[in-house]
Design a protein around this motif. Structure first.
Motif, PDB file in Angstrom:
ATOM      1  N   ALA A 254       7.493  -5.995 -14.483  1.00 34.17           N
ATOM      2  CA  ALA A 254       7.745  -7.260 -13.808  1.00 34.17           C
ATOM      3  C   ALA A 254       7.413  -7.201 -12.332  1.00 34.17           C
ATOM      4  O   ALA A 254       6.942  -8.164 -11.750  1.00 34.17           O
ATOM      5  N   VAL A 255       7.679  -6.039 -11.752  1.00 31.51           N
ATOM      6  CA  VAL A 255       7.545  -5.950 -10.308  1.00 31.51           C
ATOM      7  C   VAL A 255       6.131  -5.522  -9.955  1.00 31.51           C
ATOM      8  O   VAL A 255       5.722  -4.416 -10.216  1.00 31.51           O
ATOM      9  N   THR A 256       5.365  -6.425  -9.361  1.00 33.38           N
ATOM     10  CA  THR A 256       4.029  -6.056  -8.896  1.00 33.38           C
ATOM     11  C   THR A 256       4.128  -5.765  -7.409  1.00 33.38           C
ATOM     12  O   THR A 256       4.729  -6.518  -6.663  1.00 33.38           O
ATOM     13  N   SER A 257       3.519  -4.649  -7.017  1.00 34.24           N
ATOM     14  CA  SER A 257       3.549  -4.405  -5.579  1.00 34.24           C
ATOM     15  C   SER A 257       2.214  -4.810  -4.973  1.00 34.24           C
ATOM     16  O   SER A 257       1.157  -4.683  -5.592  1.00 34.24           O
ATOM     17  N   THR A 258       2.274  -5.332  -3.791  1.00 30.85           N
ATOM     18  CA  THR A 258       1.060  -5.686  -3.053  1.00 30.85           C
ATOM     19  C   THR A 258       1.082  -4.919  -1.736  1.00 30.85           C
ATOM     20  O   THR A 258       2.130  -4.460  -1.294  1.00 30.85           O
ATOM     21  N   VAL A 259      -0.089  -4.789  -1.165  1.00 29.00           N
ATOM     22  CA  VAL A 259      -0.169  -4.137   0.150  1.00 29.00           C
ATOM     23  C   VAL A 259      -0.511  -5.215   1.176  1.00 29.00           C
ATOM     24  O   VAL A 259      -1.400  -6.044   0.957  1.00 29.00           O
ATOM     25  N   ARG A 260       0.219  -5.177   2.261  1.00 27.02           N
ATOM     26  CA  ARG A 260       0.034  -6.163   3.306  1.00 27.02           C
ATOM     27  C   ARG A 260      -0.758  -5.493   4.434  1.00 27.02           C
ATOM     28  O   ARG A 260      -0.379  -4.416   4.924  1.00 27.02           O
ATOM     29  N   VAL A 261      -1.887  -6.116   4.776  1.00 28.37           N
ATOM     30  CA  VAL A 261      -2.747  -5.543   5.814  1.00 28.37           C
ATOM     31  C   VAL A 261      -2.934  -6.558   6.921  1.00 28.37           C
ATOM     32  O   VAL A 261      -3.324  -7.696   6.654  1.00 28.37           O
ATOM     33  N   ARG A 262      -2.653  -6.163   8.150  1.00 28.11           N
ATOM     34  CA  ARG A 262      -2.931  -7.042   9.293  1.00 28.11           C
ATOM     35  C   ARG A 262      -4.017  -6.396  10.131  1.00 28.11           C
ATOM     36  O   ARG A 262      -4.023  -5.189  10.344  1.00 28.11           O
ATOM     37  N   SER A 263      -4.905  -7.259  10.559  1.00 31.45           N
ATOM     38  CA  SER A 263      -6.013  -6.711  11.326  1.00 31.45           C
ATOM     39  C   SER A 263      -6.599  -7.801  12.205  1.00 31.45           C
ATOM     40  O   SER A 263      -6.653  -8.970  11.792  1.00 31.45           O
TER      41      SER A 263
ATOM     42  N   ALA B  49      -3.065 -10.048   1.602  1.00 36.70           N
ATOM     43  CA  ALA B  49      -2.269  -9.413   0.565  1.00 36.70           C
ATOM     44  C   ALA B  49      -3.244  -8.804  -0.427  1.00 36.70           C
ATOM     45  O   ALA B  49      -4.088  -9.489  -0.986  1.00 36.70           O
ATOM     46  N   VAL B  50      -3.118  -7.516  -0.636  1.00 39.90           N
ATOM     47  CA  VAL B  50      -4.051  -6.803  -1.498  1.00 39.90           C
ATOM     48  C   VAL B  50      -3.296  -6.258  -2.692  1.00 39.90           C
ATOM     49  O   VAL B  50      -2.291  -5.550  -2.523  1.00 39.90           O
ATOM     50  N   ALA B  51      -3.798  -6.592  -3.868  1.00 39.96           N
ATOM     51  CA  ALA B  51      -3.114  -6.125  -5.063  1.00 39.96           C
ATOM     52  C   ALA B  51      -4.037  -5.200  -5.837  1.00 39.96           C
ATOM     53  O   ALA B  51      -5.252  -5.244  -5.692  1.00 39.96           O
ATOM     54  N   GLY B  52      -3.485  -4.347  -6.649  1.00 41.43           N
ATOM     55  CA  GLY B  52      -4.261  -3.565  -7.602  1.00 41.43           C
ATOM     56  C   GLY B  52      -4.896  -2.322  -7.032  1.00 41.43           C
ATOM     57  O   GLY B  52      -5.841  -1.781  -7.607  1.00 41.43           O
TER      58      GLY B  52
ATOM     59  N   ASP C  18      -4.032   1.399  -4.371  1.00 32.65           N
ATOM     60  CA  ASP C  18      -2.954   2.030  -3.621  1.00 32.65           C
ATOM     61  C   ASP C  18      -3.238   1.975  -2.132  1.00 32.65           C
ATOM     62  O   ASP C  18      -4.374   1.775  -1.680  1.00 32.65           O
ATOM     63  N   ILE C  19      -2.212   2.192  -1.389  1.00 31.45           N
ATOM     64  CA  ILE C  19      -2.234   1.943   0.042  1.00 31.45           C
ATOM     65  C   ILE C  19      -3.199   2.883   0.771  1.00 31.45           C
ATOM     66  O   ILE C  19      -3.904   2.495   1.711  1.00 31.45           O
ATOM     67  N   ALA C  20      -3.301   4.120   0.273  1.00 24.66           N
ATOM     68  CA  ALA C  20      -4.150   5.108   0.947  1.00 24.66           C
ATOM     69  C   ALA C  20      -5.620   4.685   0.897  1.00 24.66           C
ATOM     70  O   ALA C  20      -6.363   4.801   1.874  1.00 24.66           O
ATOM     71  N   ARG C  21      -6.046   4.165  -0.241  1.00 30.29           N
ATOM     72  CA  ARG C  21      -7.448   3.780  -0.410  1.00 30.29           C
ATOM     73  C   ARG C  21      -7.829   2.653   0.558  1.00 30.29           C
ATOM     74  O   ARG C  21      -8.935   2.655   1.109  1.00 30.29           O
ATOM     75  N   ILE C  22      -6.911   1.720   0.793  1.00 23.73           N
ATOM     76  CA  ILE C  22      -7.190   0.631   1.732  1.00 23.73           C
ATOM     77  C   ILE C  22      -7.380   1.199   3.134  1.00 23.73           C
ATOM     78  O   ILE C  22      -8.324   0.834   3.862  1.00 23.73           O
ATOM     79  N   GLY C  23      -6.508   2.143   3.493  1.00 17.94           N
ATOM     80  CA  GLY C  23      -6.616   2.765   4.815  1.00 17.94           C
ATOM     81  C   GLY C  23      -7.932   3.492   4.965  1.00 17.94           C
ATOM     82  O   GLY C  23      -8.633   3.374   5.987  1.00 17.94           O
ATOM     83  N   GLU C  24      -8.336   4.223   3.914  1.00 19.23           N
ATOM     84  CA  GLU C  24      -9.593   4.975   3.969  1.00 19.23           C
ATOM     85  C   GLU C  24     -10.797   4.046   4.097  1.00 19.23           C
ATOM     86  O   GLU C  24     -11.725   4.285   4.882  1.00 19.23           O
ATOM     87  N   LEU C  25     -10.782   2.949   3.300  1.00 21.97           N
ATOM     88  CA  LEU C  25     -11.894   2.002   3.355  1.00 21.97           C
ATOM     89  C   LEU C  25     -12.001   1.382   4.737  1.00 21.97           C
ATOM     90  O   LEU C  25     -13.100   1.225   5.287  1.00 21.97           O
TER      91      LEU C  25
ATOM     92  N   VAL D   8     -10.134  -2.031  12.685  1.00 20.90           N
ATOM     93  CA  VAL D   8      -8.837  -1.714  13.291  1.00 20.90           C
ATOM     94  C   VAL D   8      -7.728  -2.343  12.471  1.00 20.90           C
ATOM     95  O   VAL D   8      -7.810  -3.525  12.110  1.00 20.90           O
ATOM     96  N   LEU D   9      -6.724  -1.587  12.155  1.00 26.17           N
ATOM     97  CA  LEU D   9      -5.574  -2.118  11.424  1.00 26.17           C
ATOM     98  C   LEU D   9      -4.370  -2.188  12.352  1.00 26.17           C
ATOM     99  O   LEU D   9      -4.115  -1.269  13.125  1.00 26.17           O
ATOM    100  N   HIS D  10      -3.630  -3.301  12.250  1.00 26.34           N
ATOM    101  CA  HIS D  10      -2.372  -3.418  12.992  1.00 26.34           C
ATOM    102  C   HIS D  10      -1.167  -3.161  12.116  1.00 26.34           C
ATOM    103  O   HIS D  10      -0.099  -2.852  12.587  1.00 26.34           O
ATOM    104  N   GLU D  11      -1.388  -3.326  10.837  1.00 27.36           N
ATOM    105  CA  GLU D  11      -0.267  -3.088   9.920  1.00 27.36           C
ATOM    106  C   GLU D  11      -0.833  -2.762   8.552  1.00 27.36           C
ATOM    107  O   GLU D  11      -1.824  -3.340   8.111  1.00 27.36           O
ATOM    108  N   LEU D  12      -0.205  -1.813   7.899  1.00 22.46           N
ATOM    109  CA  LEU D  12      -0.582  -1.469   6.530  1.00 22.46           C
ATOM    110  C   LEU D  12       0.712  -1.109   5.825  1.00 22.46           C
ATOM    111  O   LEU D  12       1.303  -0.057   6.072  1.00 22.46           O
ATOM    112  N   ALA D  13       1.195  -2.028   4.988  1.00 21.81           N
ATOM    113  CA  ALA D  13       2.539  -1.827   4.447  1.00 21.81           C
ATOM    114  C   ALA D  13       2.594  -2.191   2.976  1.00 21.81           C
ATOM    115  O   ALA D  13       1.967  -3.160   2.527  1.00 21.81           O
TER     116      ALA D  13
END
Lengths: 244, 319
Positions: free
Chosen positions: B218-227, B255-258, B260-267, B274-279
């Motif tokens: 039920a619980v989908t997690s999303t990653v929030r990226v500010r830039s 909002a990024v779904a599907g 993991d957080i590390a891959r977004i940071g690497e990309l 520049v990222l201001h937030e990655l959560a």
């Protein structure tokens, strides 16, 4: 048996039935004593003249009997009862038995209390319990209260709401039947009214208004019991079908 | 063990319970979950023989409730703590219950002690607080030492201490090998108490699974990226085949779904963004529950078009 014991605990573990019982006895004896002390001509002589207050005590036990059912419905406790005893017929019959026996006991106390007071207040009259007729006129009050309680319980099960059920039971037993009997042309039907039959059983002879149903007091009593029992059977059948 | 098969209850035109089949197993706390008005209480009343099903049936240990000779010895239920006579003492209430099922009178004092009501046992039940009434109801349910227990919204209106007490109590009952069915409209509450879940909405079965499985699904997690370079970032992510949505209410975030957080940071690092937030943003259990039962809420508010779109999207996406 266990259901009867459980219902006995229910009835005796709250105060209101005790108050009702005490009030029923005292009120009956009290009202009876007023007519006896006045030594007025009530149209009755002998033993029946000591029992003229029976109607008030009957009203009180009918209220007690109605409440025994409707308070369970109004607070939702009837569901707790049906959870403990899912067969609704037996548990409702057990309740009826316990409450009706209590009502009968109140009737016996009230009747013999009134009779004893009559011995004191009306020493000139012949109030001895000579035979079955006199015993019926006094002891029969217990039987009438018992059957009246069955009637009240049946109405309580059908109506479920305290105010409505009490109002219906009291107006029917105390007023409606007398009023119906006074409607011109209604006399032939009036003798089929159950509480008129009960009155006839106790006081004998013809009721003040309307022709008697029968000359046999025990037939009148049987009719009163049959009507109340029939009403209870209907009430239980309805309770079985209904969602609690 | 409780089994319902095709249980259905119709009130006039309204279908309160619709072809409901589920099983409550021994040794588990089964949460019976659904929004208010979903048919939980009606289902429990049918299981207990209080209401008569329109069709279908419910069995307890293989028998309908009405056929149990001494039901309190097999099933304990607390559906409503107010189902007692207010002028009768707690002890007298339990005494008549015990007598009706031929239980020894000594059980009354045992259960009073078990729920901590011994000191007030002779007080009238009408003077009890809600918490004390709940305890009295539980005492009544435990009277016959039953193997099956049903509780309808037992924590409603309780103080935190009472809530913790009930949770632990239900887990202990299940640990003793009993079947425990407890209803609630709060998924987070159930996640803390129940091992299994039966989820219903509008009288229909939505899910029957373990709590862990249900929450995970039920619980989908999303990653929030500010830039400050949002467009570049979106392009990079889309090129990598990652689904991207605008974060509602924030112009500078995605909002990024599907993934993991590390891959977004690497990309982002690879593209020099520049990222201001990655959560990581985990949807709360309430949100997850609303997603799942969203369009099965009986008394949904009139709602704006936006709300309806929202639930339509969720329905399309989630089910």
């Amino acid at each position: 048996m266990s259901l009867i014991a459980a219902e006995r605990i229910k009835l005796t573990s709250i105060r209101s039935p005790w108050w009702c019982a005490a009030f029923g006895v005292l009120a009956t004896v009290g009202v009876g004593s007023i007519s006896m002390a006045g030594n007025e001509d009530t149209g009755f002589s002998g033993v029946p003249s000591t029992q003229l207050g029976y109607g008030l005590g009957m009203a009180v036990v009918m209220v007690m009997a109605t409440l025994a059912v409707t308070t369970e419905y109004s607070v939702g406790m009837i569901r707790t009862t049906f959870l403990a005893a899912p067969a609704r017929g037996p548990v409702l019959l057990a309740k009826t038995l316990v409450v009706a026996l209590a009502a009968g006991l109140v009737g016996l106390l009230a009747a013999f209390g009134s009779w004893a007071l009559g011995l004191v207040l009306m020493p000139g009259r012949d109030l001895a319990l000579h035979g079955p007729a006199e015993w019926r006129q006094v002891g029969g009050v217990g039987l009438v209260y018992l059957v009246a309680a069955v009637f009240a319980i049946a109405v309580g099960i059908l109506i479920r709401h305290t105010a409505g059920a009490v109002a219906l039971v009291l107006t029917w037993a105390l007023m409606a039947e007398s009023l119906l009997a006074m409607i011109p042309g209604f006399e032939p039907a009036a003798r089929w009214l159950p509480f008129q039959a009960a009155k006839q059983f106790l006081l004998g002879g013809r009721p003040a208004d309307g022709a008697p149903l029968t000359e046999q007091p025990w037939v009148a009593m049987g009719y009163f019991a049959a009507v109340s029992g029939g009403l209870l059977a209907i009430a239980i059948a309805v309770a079985k079908r209904r969602d609690a | 063990m409780i089994e319902t098969r095709g249980l259905t209850k119709r009130y006039g035109p309204t279908l309160a319970v619709d072809d409901l089949s589920f099983t409550v197993r021994p040794g588990r706390v089964t949460g019976f979950l659904g929004p208010n008005g979903a048919g939980k209480s009606t289902t429990m009343r049918m299981i207990l023989g209080l209401d008569r099903p329109t069709s279908g049936h419910a069995l307890i240990g293989g028998r309908p409730y009405e056929d149990l000779p001494h039901p309190l010895r097999e099933v304990g239920a607390l559906l409503d703590a107010k189902w007692v006579h207010p002028n009768r003492s707690a002890r007298a209430h339990l005494r008549w219950l015990a007598r009706s099922n031929r239980l020894p009178a000594a059980r009354v004092d045992e259960v009073l002690d078990q729920v901590g009501l011994t000191a007030v046992a002779d007080r009238r039940a009408g003077t009890f607080s809600l918490g004390m009434s709940q305890r009295l109801g539980i005492a009544g349910a435990l009277l016959g030492d039953p193997g099956v227990l049903l509780f309808d919204e037992p924590v409603n209106g309780l103080d935190p201490e009472g809530i913790v007490w009930i949770r632990r109590f239900m887990r202990d009952l299940a640990a003793e090998g009993r079947s425990v069915l407890v209803s609630s409209h709060l998924l987070p509450e159930m996640a803390l108490t129940a091992t299994d879940l039966v989820v219903i909405g509008r009288g229909r079965l939505i899910a029957e699974s373990t709590t862990a499985e249900f929450v995970e699904g039920a619980v989908t997690s999303t990653v929030r990226v500010r830039s400050p370079q949002l467009l570049e970032l979106a392009e990079v992510l889309l090129r990598a085949g990652i689904d991207v949505q605008a974060e509602p209410g924030d112009d500078e975030a995605l909002a990024v779904a599907g993934t993991d957080i590390a891959r977004i940071g690497e990309l982002a690092a690879g593209a020099g963004v520049v990222l201001h937030e990655l959560a990581l943003h985990r949807a709360s259990l309430e949100e997850a529950f609303m997603h799942i039962t969203g369009h099965d809420v009986e008394y949904s508010a009139g709602g704006s078009a936006g709300d309806r779109n929202h639930s339509a999207v969720l329905a399309a996406a989630g089910r």
